[in-house]
Design an enzyme around this catalytic site. Structure first.
Site, mmCIF file in Angstrom:
data_model
loop_
_atom_site.group_PDB
_atom_site.id
_atom_site.type_symbol
_atom_site.label_atom_id
_atom_site.label_comp_id
_atom_site.label_asym_id
_atom_site.label_seq_id
_atom_site.Cartn_x
_atom_site.Cartn_y
_atom_site.Cartn_z
ATOM 1 N N ASP A 38 0.969 -1.367 -0.033
ATOM 2 C CA ASP A 38 -0.259 -0.068 -0.088
ATOM 3 C C ASP A 38 0.714 1.042 0.000
ATOM 4 O OD1 ASP A 38 -2.277 1.742 0.471
ATOM 5 O OD2 ASP A 38 -2.039 1.690 2.479
ATOM 6 N N SER A 39 0.279 2.437 -0.439
ATOM 7 C CA SER A 39 1.056 3.737 -0.057
ATOM 8 C C SER A 39 1.408 3.896 1.187
ATOM 9 C CB SER A 39 0.369 4.628 -0.568
ATOM 10 O OG SER A 39 -0.911 4.888 0.008
ATOM 11 N N HIS B 34 -7.942 3.072 3.993
ATOM 12 C CA HIS B 34 -7.871 4.000 4.931
ATOM 13 C C HIS B 34 -9.394 4.093 5.548
ATOM 14 C CE1 HIS B 34 -3.840 5.545 4.040
ATOM 15 N NE2 HIS B 34 -3.935 5.882 5.235
ATOM 16 N N GLU C 281 -5.146 9.515 9.275
ATOM 17 C CA GLU C 281 -3.819 9.571 9.701
ATOM 18 C C GLU C 281 -3.396 10.515 10.734
ATOM 19 O OE1 GLU C 281 -0.564 8.994 6.890
ATOM 20 O OE2 GLU C 281 -1.654 7.165 6.434
ATOM 21 N N CYS D 173 -4.273 -1.146 -1.989
ATOM 22 C CA CYS D 173 -4.477 0.235 -2.198
ATOM 23 C C CYS D 173 -5.403 0.663 -3.365
ATOM 24 C CB CYS D 173 -3.095 0.818 -2.559
ATOM 25 S SG CYS D 173 -2.930 2.390 -3.355
ATOM 26 N N CYS E 187 -11.149 2.851 -0.521
ATOM 27 C CA CYS E 187 -9.716 3.234 -0.001
ATOM 28 C C CYS E 187 -9.286 2.508 1.092
ATOM 29 C CB CYS E 187 -9.643 4.719 0.102
ATOM 30 S SG CYS E 187 -8.109 5.365 0.949
#
Lengths: 265, 265
Positions: A10-11, A188, A152, A73, A186
């Site tokens: 993933d990023s 996240h 984040e 991702c 996504c």
């Protein structure tokens, strides 16, 4: 039984939501995880640079003896899955197809929402896949560029006016459109499940795209009888990664991430 | 009169606030700007990777015949100014020193606040400089990690509950500490001048660190009688850069940014 490990990348941290599901479904599987924390986020960038970064991520993982790679991702899955599949002789599993498949089995009304990064939504990958499979679906998409930095920074909790305002702003058009299924496009976004669920209401099914990619992987391989170890690699700040990883894995764990110079790949 | 251009770089768009001041002070100066949009943001990353990226940014700019380079990025200034100065035979101008100098001339009470990215605040660069120059100053620092993504998403306006909530949260400790001068230690933050000014009140002086770096540069060189052209280069998405540049330069202008593969430097 194929004892080789599964690679996941993933990023940054988001892909850990897929690792969590893999741990639950395939506890004895060995996993190699790479998070490109030195170049995160991907979702705000252009196609060419996302493709370049994704190729390097895969090149790093291919140093290990793998049976498959999960692109945990959505941005990379939406933009570079076909290319990466062509360039590799092991199965590459993205998030778009498994998330869409689940959405198609869950929707009653045929009204499906997709949220993701700017790059994911701009790519049109979800529309392409869903319309190819079922031309009768009504699809509503929305880019949510502030979700990744908010997650984040730990802004994921009920009662936080910042995340609740942004959720309301981004999701009102989808709520007004009457979607009954919403793809969290996504990795996240599962951390926002509670706040998004509160806003959309109990009748809207939320689809966790990273978990669906892990589900798909678990159907493709016989259960391994390995030791179930996961090795973590990142391209910057292993300590910060170790600290935030708990939030995504939802367990107290010392992931002990190692540093990689990804520009060499 | 030295007709060579001035190089300016930043992790992305923020450094344009310094370019704007350069244009005002030195309208006939030629400027080469590089924004590392393919790897932005820097302020969330670790020291080593920030240093590596900064060296590549400088290496790219050094292809041009320059008389000086302005680091229009507080994160790089805080972490890598000394190193970059040692490695280059032209003056490298950072943001920390000029911002601190201005703060020292403005403060009446000796109570100074500094806000910046996580990496800038963690570096302690502002404390080191200010305490060396004036041991009697009381310094209060605060990392503001959400300001950059909020600015880049255009959340800069009065009445936006998202930016106003975050501003209040980050700046309350500095307001409570009674600072009379606040260094905006990130070149994105001048776009928040209105919202920050509203919260801190009219008696607190805000210091624009990018503009102060430009001020310092303007004192170091005789005015050029050049054509005053600025060339823009970015490492990703020139179109997106062109669109957002207006917000930072505060004028309607087609910057016509060109794409650079910064990983080659």
């Amino acid at each position: 039984m194929d004892k080789r490990a599964i690679g996941v990348f993933d990023s940054g941290l988001g892909g850990l939501t897929a690792v969590r599901r893999l741990h639950a479904l395939m506890p004895q599987e060995n996993i190699i995880y790479f998070g490109d924390t030195g170049r995160v986020p991907y979702g705000t960038r252009g196609r060419d640079i996302i493709t370049k970064y994704a190729r390097q991520d895969v090149a790093f993982l291919r140093q290990f003896d793998l049976k498959s790679i999960i692109i945990a991702c959505n941005t990379v899955s939406a933009i570079a899955l076909d290319l990466l599949s062509k360039e590799n002789d092991i199965p590459i599993i993205g998030t778009v197809e498994p998330a869409c498949r689940r959405a198609m089995t869950m929707t009653q009304t045929g009204r499906v929402g997709v949220i993701g990064t700017a790059a994911t939504i701009r790519s049109g990958a979800y529309e392409k896949y869903l319309h190819k499979k079922d031309g009768t679906l009504d699809l509503f998409t929305q880019a949510c560029p502030l979700f990744v930095p908010l997650v984040e920074n730990g802004r994921v909790h009920r009662g936080d006016v910042v995340i609740e305002t942004v959720v309301k702003e981004y999701l009102t058009p989808l709520k007004d459109a009457g979607v009954d299924t919403l793809i969290l496009g996504c990795t996240h976004y599962p951390l926002l499940e509670e706040v998004i669920g509160d806003f959309m209401g109990p009748d809207v099914t939320l689809i966790d795209s990273g978990a669906e990619a892990a589900n798909l992987a678990s159907t493709q391989f016989d259960p391994n009888e390995g030791t179930g170890t996961t090795q973590y690699f990142v391209s910057d700040d292993p300590q910060g990664f170790n600290q935030l990883a708990e939030l995504f894995l939802q367990e107290k764990v010392d992931v002990g991430a190692e540093l990689v110079d990804i520009s060499r790949y």
